[in-house]
Scaffold this active site. Structure first.
Site, PDB file in Angstrom:
ATOM      1  N   ASN A   9       0.775  -9.211   1.806  1.00 37.45           N
ATOM      2  CA  ASN A   9       1.236  -8.758   0.484  1.00 37.45           C
ATOM      3  C   ASN A   9       2.571  -9.426   0.181  1.00 37.45           C
ATOM      4  O   ASN A   9       3.602  -9.047   0.741  1.00 37.45           O
ATOM      5  CB  ASN A   9       1.371  -7.234   0.471  1.00 37.45           C
ATOM      6  CG  ASN A   9       1.820  -6.705  -0.880  1.00 37.45           C
ATOM      7  OD1 ASN A   9       1.755  -7.409  -1.889  1.00 37.45           O
ATOM      8  ND2 ASN A   9       2.291  -5.470  -0.914  1.00 37.45           N
ATOM      9  N   TRP A  10       2.560 -10.412  -0.698  1.00 36.74           N
ATOM     10  CA  TRP A  10       3.767 -11.169  -1.021  1.00 36.74           C
ATOM     11  C   TRP A  10       4.739 -10.394  -1.905  1.00 36.74           C
ATOM     12  O   TRP A  10       5.900 -10.756  -2.014  1.00 36.74           O
ATOM     13  CB  TRP A  10       3.393 -12.483  -1.712  1.00 36.74           C
ATOM     14  CG  TRP A  10       2.847 -13.520  -0.778  1.00 36.74           C
ATOM     15  CD1 TRP A  10       2.862 -13.497   0.585  1.00 36.74           C
ATOM     16  CD2 TRP A  10       2.209 -14.748  -1.148  1.00 36.74           C
ATOM     17  NE1 TRP A  10       2.289 -14.630   1.099  1.00 36.74           N
ATOM     18  CE2 TRP A  10       1.875 -15.415   0.050  1.00 36.74           C
ATOM     19  CE3 TRP A  10       1.887 -15.344  -2.367  1.00 36.74           C
ATOM     20  CZ2 TRP A  10       1.232 -16.658   0.053  1.00 36.74           C
ATOM     21  CZ3 TRP A  10       1.249 -16.569  -2.365  1.00 36.74           C
ATOM     22  CH2 TRP A  10       0.923 -17.222  -1.161  1.00 36.74           C
ATOM     23  N   LYS A  11       4.245  -9.365  -2.592  1.00 35.54           N
ATOM     24  CA  LYS A  11       5.080  -8.588  -3.513  1.00 35.54           C
ATOM     25  C   LYS A  11       5.717  -9.519  -4.559  1.00 35.54           C
ATOM     26  O   LYS A  11       5.083 -10.468  -4.992  1.00 35.54           O
ATOM     27  CB  LYS A  11       6.110  -7.781  -2.729  1.00 35.54           C
ATOM     28  CG  LYS A  11       5.467  -6.901  -1.648  1.00 35.54           C
ATOM     29  CD  LYS A  11       6.437  -5.978  -0.974  1.00 35.54           C
ATOM     30  CE  LYS A  11       5.709  -5.167   0.089  1.00 35.54           C
ATOM     31  NZ  LYS A  11       6.592  -4.176   0.740  1.00 35.54           N
ATOM     32  N   HIS A  95       0.055   1.192  -4.366  1.00 35.38           N
ATOM     33  CA  HIS A  95       1.053   0.914  -3.330  1.00 35.38           C
ATOM     34  C   HIS A  95       2.244   1.854  -3.528  1.00 35.38           C
ATOM     35  O   HIS A  95       2.564   2.244  -4.648  1.00 35.38           O
ATOM     36  CB  HIS A  95       1.508  -0.544  -3.426  1.00 35.38           C
ATOM     37  CG  HIS A  95       2.337  -0.992  -2.270  1.00 35.38           C
ATOM     38  ND1 HIS A  95       3.680  -0.719  -2.180  1.00 35.38           N
ATOM     39  CD2 HIS A  95       2.012  -1.702  -1.153  1.00 35.38           C
ATOM     40  CE1 HIS A  95       4.152  -1.237  -1.055  1.00 35.38           C
ATOM     41  NE2 HIS A  95       3.163  -1.837  -0.418  1.00 35.38           N
ATOM     42  N   GLU A  97       5.294   1.419  -3.583  1.00 29.96           N
ATOM     43  CA  GLU A  97       6.310   0.906  -4.510  1.00 29.96           C
ATOM     44  C   GLU A  97       5.879   1.091  -5.964  1.00 29.96           C
ATOM     45  O   GLU A  97       6.715   1.312  -6.843  1.00 29.96           O
ATOM     46  CB  GLU A  97       6.589  -0.567  -4.195  1.00 29.96           C
ATOM     47  CG  GLU A  97       7.307  -0.738  -2.860  1.00 29.96           C
ATOM     48  CD  GLU A  97       7.150  -2.105  -2.241  1.00 29.96           C
ATOM     49  OE1 GLU A  97       7.671  -2.295  -1.138  1.00 29.96           O
ATOM     50  OE2 GLU A  97       6.492  -2.983  -2.848  1.00 29.96           O
ATOM     51  N   GLU A 167      -0.139   3.465   4.492  1.00 25.64           N
ATOM     52  CA  GLU A 167       1.198   2.885   4.547  1.00 25.64           C
ATOM     53  C   GLU A 167       2.276   3.955   4.439  1.00 25.64           C
ATOM     54  O   GLU A 167       2.633   4.366   3.337  1.00 25.64           O
ATOM     55  CB  GLU A 167       1.386   1.875   3.407  1.00 25.64           C
ATOM     56  CG  GLU A 167       0.545   0.636   3.526  1.00 25.64           C
ATOM     57  CD  GLU A 167       1.052  -0.454   2.595  1.00 25.64           C
ATOM     58  OE1 GLU A 167       1.286  -1.567   3.063  1.00 25.64           O
ATOM     59  OE2 GLU A 167       1.213  -0.167   1.393  1.00 25.64           O
ATOM     60  N   GLY A 173       8.963  -2.310   5.190  1.00 23.05           N
ATOM     61  CA  GLY A 173      10.152  -3.141   5.052  1.00 23.05           C
ATOM     62  C   GLY A 173      11.363  -2.651   5.805  1.00 23.05           C
ATOM     63  O   GLY A 173      12.464  -3.155   5.611  1.00 23.05           O
ATOM     64  N   SER A 213       5.799  -2.589   8.333  1.00 20.31           N
ATOM     65  CA  SER A 213       6.513  -3.379   9.346  1.00 20.31           C
ATOM     66  C   SER A 213       5.556  -3.980  10.377  1.00 20.31           C
ATOM     67  O   SER A 213       5.823  -3.993  11.579  1.00 20.31           O
ATOM     68  CB  SER A 213       7.583  -2.522  10.036  1.00 20.31           C
ATOM     69  OG  SER A 213       8.545  -2.084   9.095  1.00 20.31           O
ATOM     70  N   GLY A 234       3.657  -7.264   5.010  1.00 16.04           N
ATOM     71  CA  GLY A 234       4.530  -7.573   3.890  1.00 16.04           C
ATOM     72  C   GLY A 234       5.438  -8.742   4.193  1.00 16.04           C
ATOM     73  O   GLY A 234       5.066  -9.902   4.023  1.00 16.04           O
TER      74      GLY A 234
END
Length: 251
Positions: A9-11, A95, A97, A167, A173, A213, A234
């Protein structure tokens, strides 16, 4: 037999030049898709480049989000119909976020999930747990709520193709991963929830991933767990060498 599934997942990271460089560096280095399926979830501005690359690669493409309508006056949103026409394989939904910064709810995710399925793509539903909930005796009850509510009204035929990502937000992160036993417990409970919603046959086909992570140091042990079918990476997915180590965990 569920095929292991690794998703990067590049975000909101990288530039087009960096994306081109990344893809060049992983060419001919990915595992056989029958052994380990790999995908990258990217920003909409990179999806055209990514989907073109995927046509001649075992890599699959995923959007990081979409809207629940195919078209209309929804400035700034991403059409699931357009994603499907582009050749996108997966769409990540819910997600942590998206829930935290954009106030997405399980009901919203449910509407988006149905739109993704109607456009012949596969949704990756993300379910979260907070550090506060995680410290209580019933924290695992919270984990399954997003799963049940997100799948509301979805047929068993469609449900068996849905991918679910567990998650815990406190592990995303932060460099702090959930323990292997915690991960297995959560993924097992999610599978039991699916069995209760549908049946054991459907539950046995659903792939459940862990995200938080993930790196090349912990992926192998995570993948050895009975109910962990893959991982969502991530930060570690932003560097081609690290991503390759993760997807080739079994070598």
């Amino acid at each position: 037999m569920r095929t292991p599934f690794i998703v990067g997942n590049w975000k909101m990271n990288l530039t087009l030049e960096e994306v081109d460089s990344f893809l060049d560096q992983i060419t001919n280095k990915l595992p056989d898709s029958n052994q380990v399926e790999c995908a990258i979830a990217a920003s909409p501005i990179f999806l055209e480049t990514l989907t073109k690359y995927c046509k001649n690669s075992p890599l699959k493409s995923s959007a990081e989000n979409c809207f629940y309508k195919d078209k209309g006056a929804y400035t700034g949103e991403v059409s699931p119909y357009a994603l499907s026409e582009m050749g996108v394989n997966y769409v990540m939904l819910g997600h942590s976020e998206r829930r935290k910064y954009f106030n997405e709810t399980n009901k919203t995710v449910n509407k988006k999930l149905k739109a993704v399925l109607q456009n012949h793509m596969i949704p990756i539903i993300c379910c979260d747990e907070t550090m506060t909930k995680q410290k209580t005796d019933d924290h695992m009850d919270w984990v399954v709520n997003p799963v049940a509510e997100s799948l509301n009204g979805v047929s068993s035929k469609d449900a068996q193709n849905v991918v679910i990502g567990y998650e815990p937000s406190w592990a995303i992160g932060t460099g702090k991963s959930a323990s292997v036993s915690e991960t297995q417990e959560a993924c097992c409970l999610i599978r039991k929830t699916i069995a209760e919603l549908y049946d054991e046959k459907v539950a046995s086909k659903v792939r459940i991933l862990y995200g938080g992570s993930v790196n090349d140091k912990n992926v192998q042990e995570l993948m050895q767990q009975k109910d962990v079918d893959g991982v969502l990476a991530g930060t570690a997915s932003l560097k081609p060498k690290e991503f390759l180590k993760i997807v080739n965990y079994s070598k």
